[in-house]
Design an enzyme around this catalytic site. Structure first.
Site, PDB file in Angstrom:
ATOM      1  N   HIS A   7       0.800  -1.197   0.095  1.00 53.33           N
ATOM      2  CA  HIS A   7       0.112  -0.008  -0.061  1.00 53.33           C
ATOM      3  C   HIS A   7       0.888   1.261   0.004  1.00 53.33           C
ATOM      4  CE1 HIS A   7      -3.957   1.924   0.662  1.00 53.33           C
ATOM      5  NE2 HIS A   7      -3.033   2.706   1.285  1.00 53.33           N
ATOM      6  N   HIS A  31     -10.996   2.824  -0.512  1.00 53.14           N
ATOM      7  CA  HIS A  31     -11.036   2.252   0.844  1.00 53.14           C
ATOM      8  C   HIS A  31     -12.014   1.260   0.919  1.00 53.14           C
ATOM      9  CE1 HIS A  31     -10.552   4.191   5.134  1.00 53.14           C
ATOM     10  NE2 HIS A  31      -9.555   3.957   4.512  1.00 53.14           N
ATOM     11  N   HIS A  57     -11.321  -2.375   1.511  1.00 57.82           N
ATOM     12  CA  HIS A  57     -11.448  -3.414   2.599  1.00 57.82           C
ATOM     13  C   HIS A  57     -11.572  -2.780   3.999  1.00 57.82           C
ATOM     14  CE1 HIS A  57      -7.998  -5.664   0.636  1.00 57.82           C
ATOM     15  NE2 HIS A  57      -9.221  -6.095   0.210  1.00 57.82           N
TER      16      HIS A  57
END
Ligand SMILES: Nc1ncnc2c1ncn2[C@@H]1O[C@H](COP(=O)(O)OP(=O)(O)O)[C@@H](O)[C@H]1O
Ligand SMILES: [Mg+2]
Lengths: 747, 244, 79, 79
Positions: free
Chosen positions: A46, A92, A94
């Site tokens: 990420h 966003h 998860h």
């Protein structure tokens, strides 16, 4: 951390053995736990872009109007006379799959911080969303929660949510996509950088207290697939506090106006670790942090927890010592905590202290720029094919009117009013167009100019052919802008994919990036930044590859724009473009035949460009009275939507073809339906010179009637179509059963 | 835009209160400044000075986050004491959306707000019927006129007990009601379930007005209509009449 | 000293949230549930000294509850 | 049978409502109040028969509380 396992700590934190060795080499020793926790975040997919960086480097990012490309918190595009637009999109996914309301709310919170971090005032949000089938209670719960979360946060902030999109497809059942784009307005001289410069300067932590919420969000949630342990990851859920963020926004912009800031950075994924090291990296400096000064929400927090907490509504600001008091005063005015937690150094290191004690010491470059990158051997998945489906694969349904009604009630086509009515889409009073059309247009107060915005994603098409799919998505975003009369200027993108360590996913990613690049080059819309969301997989099953494009365009005169509604009875209805519709990958194929297969038509980017240029000219010269892109549901749904919006029917006559159903409901990128006054028809046709444009009918009456030669294909009262289209989503959300695939095909 | 000389209009002074969570403050300021030409200035929620103002606007937004109840905390802010005194002295006070909620919590207007019946935030244009034009905020409208103004709120479900409602009716304090296109205060035309389709009420004296719809959002045809201008025009005319 | 405050919609007054929950329950397999009322539950820690009960009562009246539509009750729990 | 359900934000989860109230109290003259947590209080009437406790527990988990960020407790009060 986790007891009862003998797996090494680095592995529990998501690092590979080779990465651990690499870290040791860079430090010249083994990292302690604090350092390891920080590295694991910074080198997570990420934050570290390990699988995407090499490919993203290929995207076209330059252009005369680009003031700031990828690399800062948001891209910035010059719109002339000293003003600029900041834009960025983020996922966003998860967090929203675990707790839809808070996941979506904090998603807005995060992207909004990126926009004011560059000194811009947020003027709009857009929310592209993807869920599984609404026939399932869990999906209804997710949709309701996500929409309510977007509403709660955006509405409270006073940022209008003016656009977005929603798709429902089984592929997102265990992994919904919640992307949010935010757009801001900034004067050139007000732009802020995320850099920490000037030895001895102060590092302020401003906003909420730090708690254990969101510990490890980036590494645990965003950089791994979902599996049975997802439930246990729940303590990472963050709760949004839009009121605090509103105060944070105002305080930051006030400090910007008073020139109190050397640099400003939001705390997002990776918390203090990531924002401090990025600020140091951008400023070519180092930072000493003292975590004992961080205001905490919970007792007994470990130093590493403080460093990696992803508590929301926090910003990091670099200021001079002379401005310390002024910064504190502005924050006090807005009732915000502002604490000096560190100082800028010249040593290029991130050093973490707990009071006097040095508990971590790492080179900034190693943290920020030196995460390893991986290139995976791509493998083309078996379902991709180079051949169109044979035309007789699906029999033509006997009642095409029934097909139209079915498509108009499809969750992917029906009215989204239920959603956007929950969003305060009017606050700030700039909407020259309200939601529900091709693109949103915001006027800029005190100017003639307007900004047009849209988002587009089409996972299904990208699944069938990621390169063609991505090309088509960029082209469609541009077409949407052109349909309101806006010139496409730049994009931001959110790349939602599965696990990139798998060859098939890596192939999809590589192809999609290549397709996006080709289309952006051809259409002259550079990439200003974006976000990559990998590991959108559950139980080994990936979502459809889904590059979501957020595009910004400009109109010279915000009062000279068009929407898609038919305007007057008796106008000519025209079809612009010459693309050949196909069943492959269409909503028709999915809704009626229950399949996703074949090869999607490719967009001809050169023709597309010419066609859009003409479209804009026709609108600016006021020759076109409405324009509507032919997309989901094909020509028939496009006509129906314009008719509903205008409250006027139409009589359409098409050429006779062997498969009128494909002509009506098939899809291909590159078609637009226009209307024009009879008196302007000749001028319009002349203007078209060389771009395919032909009249297909006339507006008027209370029905939508379509014939081919002597055959009536569709003849329905507009009121009936409208009723079906308008009430469908609400009924599905209420649980009144989503339509099932296959029932019409078998009739 | 008013049939009055700009020099006179300029003498009318509006104050727009800014709470930390206000978000329609700038829109209200613009509506006054740009579309009427009157003077508008911002007032910070900690201010206590309203001297020289003709009208105070409590704008929409989420004053203090409004997590507990909209307006519950805002009513204790220093400026609300000043607003109370200002109103008692006959000054004009208009509360829009969150401003209305604050006026209710502060007891400057009667009643209370529930969550919308649908439990969802609702943002859309609604039709309103102007019930009372004999007050400073609505003089420019016709009695019974139907105007289109947007709402955008989560808690606009107005409630008052029976005695209170009777009193409101008797004293003509119900200023605007939600209605359908033909002017009926029908149930379907009510976006939030408010009692008697009430969209806005005033105090007995008529100088304090609260409404859920946002007139400041429809002062420019480019962004959705101009039906809201009448509110600001009415205020200016009434102020000037009192001055002369 | 800890205070636990219970705020409930006044008897006979509409409670949109309660109504919504009551309507949703049967579909989830809970039949026959009635009288659903949704209120607030607030916990807070009081500083020592002073008349705690009087303080909390004032807090409720002034801020925590809206007397037009809500009732309140509270308990004090020594820690 | 009446059920009284208390729902509170989970330990460690941010409670913006509580924070907002805590920050407002001093200005109202209530000094030193800390640890404000805001939850829900729900009352409902159960039909007779069946395992009331098990039913309410299920109701809380499925609808009334959000188990990801909230804890709940309940009491049963015979009427
Ligand atoms: N798909 C993409 N295309 C172009 N730039 C990208 C993409 N994904 C990420 N970037 C850029 O990489 C940088 C780091 O992104 P990110 O970590 O998401 O930023 P932040 O921490 O501010 O959210 C940003 O400048 C972003 O714009
Ligand atoms: Mg950022």
């Amino acid at each position: 951390m986790e007891l009862g396992t003998d797996r090494p700590a680095y592995e529990l934190l998501g690092l590979k053995a080779s990465e651990y060795d690499d870290i040791c080499a860079r430090l010249g020793r083994e990292p302690n736990y604090v350092e390891l926790a920080i590295f694991s975040l910074m080198w997570s997919e990420h934050c570290g872009y390990k699988h995407s960086r090499p490919l993203l480097g290929d995207l076209p990012t330059g252009g005369d109007c680009i003031l700031q490309g990828p690399g800062e918190n948001a891209g910035i595009v010059d719109i002339g006379e000293g003003l600029a637009i900041a834009m960025k999109i983020e996922s966003h996914n998860h967090p929203s799959a675990i707790e839809p309301f808070q996941g979506a709310a904090t998603g807005i919170g995060g992207i909004v911080r990126d926009i004011f971090a560059v000194g811009a005032r947020p003027i709009a949000c857009l929310d592209p969303l993807h869920f599984g089938s609404l026939a399932k209670a869990r999906q209804r719960f997710l949709l309701e929660g996500v929409v309510a979360g977007v509403a709660a946060y955006g509405n409270c902030m006073g940022i209008p949510t003016i656009g977005g999109e929603i798709h429902f497809e089984d592929s997102y059942e265990d992994n919904c996509l919640v992307n949010v784009m935010c757009v801001g307005l900034v004067k050139h001289g007000d732009i802020l950088k995320a850099s920490a410069r000037g030895e001895g300067n102060l590092i302020f932590l401003i906003g909420s207290t730090t708690g254990r919420d969101g510990i490890g969000g980036a590494s645990v949630l965003a950089s791994a697939e979902f599996d049975e342990t997802a439930e246990e990851k729940r303590p990472t859920v963050q709760v949004g506090d839009p009121f605090t963020e509103k105060k944070l926004l105002e305080a930051c912009l006030e400090m910007r106006d008073r020139r109190l800031l050397v640099g400003l950075q939001d705390l997002g994924a990776g918390g203090l670790s990531s924002s401090a090291s990025e600020m140091a990296s951008k400023g070519g400096s180092g930072i000493d942090l003292d975590i004992s000064r961080v205001p905490l929400r919970e007792e007994g927090m470990e130093p590493f927890e403080i460093m990696i907490s992803e508590s929301q509504e926090r910003m990091l600001a670099c200021t001079t010592t002379q401005n310390e008091v002024a910064v504190k005063n502005v924050c006090a005015k807005w009732d915000l905590d502002a604490t000096v937690v560190g100082r800028v150094t010249g040593n290029g290191r991130l050093r973490v202290f707990n009071g006097e004690e040095l508990i971590g010491d790492m080179p900034v470059a190693a943290l920020v720029d030196e995460a390893p990158t991986y290139i995976v051997k791509p493998a083309r998945p078996g379902h991709e094919t180079d051949k169109l489906l044979p035309p007789d694969r699906y029999p033509q349904p006997p009642d095409l009117g029934a097909v139209l009604l079915k498509l108009m009630t499809s969750p992917n086509i029906c009215s989204r009013r239920w959603v956007w009515q929950q969003y305060d889409h009017m606050v700030q009073t700039n909407n020259a167009l309200w939601p529900g059309g091709e693109a949103a247009v915001l006027r800029l107060k005190g100017r003639r100019q307007g900004v047009a915005l849209t988002t587009d994603g089409n996972g299904r098409r990208c699944y069938l052919d990621p390169r063609r799919g991505a090309r088509a998505v960029v082209a469609e975003a541009a077409r949407n802008l052109s349909c309101v009369g806006a010139r496409p200027v730049a994009i931001t993108n959110c790349l939602n994919f599965g696990n990139p360590e798998k060859g098939g996913i890596y192939h999809q990613f590589r192809e999609a990036v290549a397709g996006m690049k080709e289309a952006c080059q051809a259409l002259g819309t550079p990439v200003t930044g974006g976000n990559v969301s990998f590991y959108n997989e559950s139980f080994g099953k990936a979502i459809y590859p889904n590059p979501v494009i957020g595009m910004m365009g400009l109109v010279e005169d915000a009062s000279r724009i068009r929407d898609h509604a038919f305007k007057d009875a008796g106008d000519a209805v025209l079809l612009l473009g010459a693309a050949e519709p196909a069943v492959d990958g269409s909503e028709y194929q999915l809704s009626v035949f229950g399949e996703v297969a074949g090869r999607i038509p490719d967009v001809d980017l050169e023709s597309e460009k010419k066609m859009q240029l003409l479209l804009r000219e026709a609108i600016i010269k006021e020759l076109a009275k409405s324009a509507h892109d032919v997309s989901d549901g094909g020509l028939a749904c496009c006509l129906a939507e314009s008719a509903i919006a205008g409250g006027i029917g139409a009589v359409i006559s098409l050429d006779e073809v062997s498969r009128p159903d494909i002509l009506l409901f098939g899809e291909a990128p590159g078609l637009v339906v226009l209307t024009a006054a009879e008196a302007d028809l000749e001028r319009l046709l002349k203007l078209a010179a060389g771009v395919p444009l032909k009249q297909i009918g006339r507006t008027g009456g209370g029905r939508l009637a379509v014939t081919a030669g002597a055959n009536s294909l569709i003849d329905l009262p507009l009121a009936q179509i409208k009723q079906a289209w308008e009430t469908s989503l609400e009924a599905m959300v209420a649980g009144n059963g989503a339509p099932r695939a296959g029932d019409l095909a078998n009739r | 835009m008013l049939a009055l000389p700009q020099t006179e209009i300029k003498t009318v002074r509006f104050g727009v209160v800014v709470f930390p969570g206000s978000n329609c403050d700038a829109d209200s300021h613009d509506a006054v400044g740009t579309f009427t030409g009157a003077e508008a200035r911002y007032l910070w929620h900690k201010d206590t000075q309203l001297d020289g103002l003709d009208c105070v606007i409590l704008p929409g937004g989420f004053s203090y986050g409004d997590y507990l109840r909209p307006g519950a905390i805002a009513r204790f802010s220093p400026i609300m004491k000043a607003v109370g005194r200002f109103a008692a002295a006959g000054g004009l006070v208009i509360g829009i959306c969150n401003g209305f909620q604050i006026l209710l919590e502060a007891g400057l207007l009667p009643g209370a707000m529930h969550r919308n019946q649908g439990l969802k935030f609702v943002c859309r244009l609604v039709n309103l019927r102007v019930e009372n034009t004999s007050m400073p905020f609505t003089g420019k409208y016709e009695q019974g006129q139907i105007i289109r103004i947007p709402v955008a709120h989560m808690e606009g479900n107005y409630f008052i007990n029976e005695a209170g409602l009777a009193e409101l009716e008797d004293r003509n304090q119900i200023v605007v009601r939600y209605c359908n296109e033909s002017g009926n205060a029908a149930k379907e035309a009510n976006p939030n379930g408010s009692l008697g389709n009430i969209a806005g009420v005033c105090n007995r004296e008529g100088n304090v007005f609260g409404l859920m719809p946002h007139p400041e959002r429809v002062c420019d045809p480019l962004v959705g209509g101009a039906d809201g201008r009448g509110v600001f025009k009415s205020i200016i005319i009434s102020v000037l009449k009192n001055k002369s | 000293m800890k205070a636990k405050v219970y705020i409930t919609p006044k008897e006979g007054i509409l409670d949109p949230q309660g109504v919504a929950i009551e309507r949703a329950l049967p579909a989830l397999g809970f039949k026959g549930v009635t009288g659903v009322r949704v209120g607030k539950y607030i916990e807070l820690d009081l500083p020592g000294g002073g008349d705690a009960a009087a303080e909390v009562d004032k807090m409720c009246k002034k801020l925590l509850a809206n007397p037009i539509i809500e009732d309140f009750q509270f308990e004090l729990v020594p820690e």
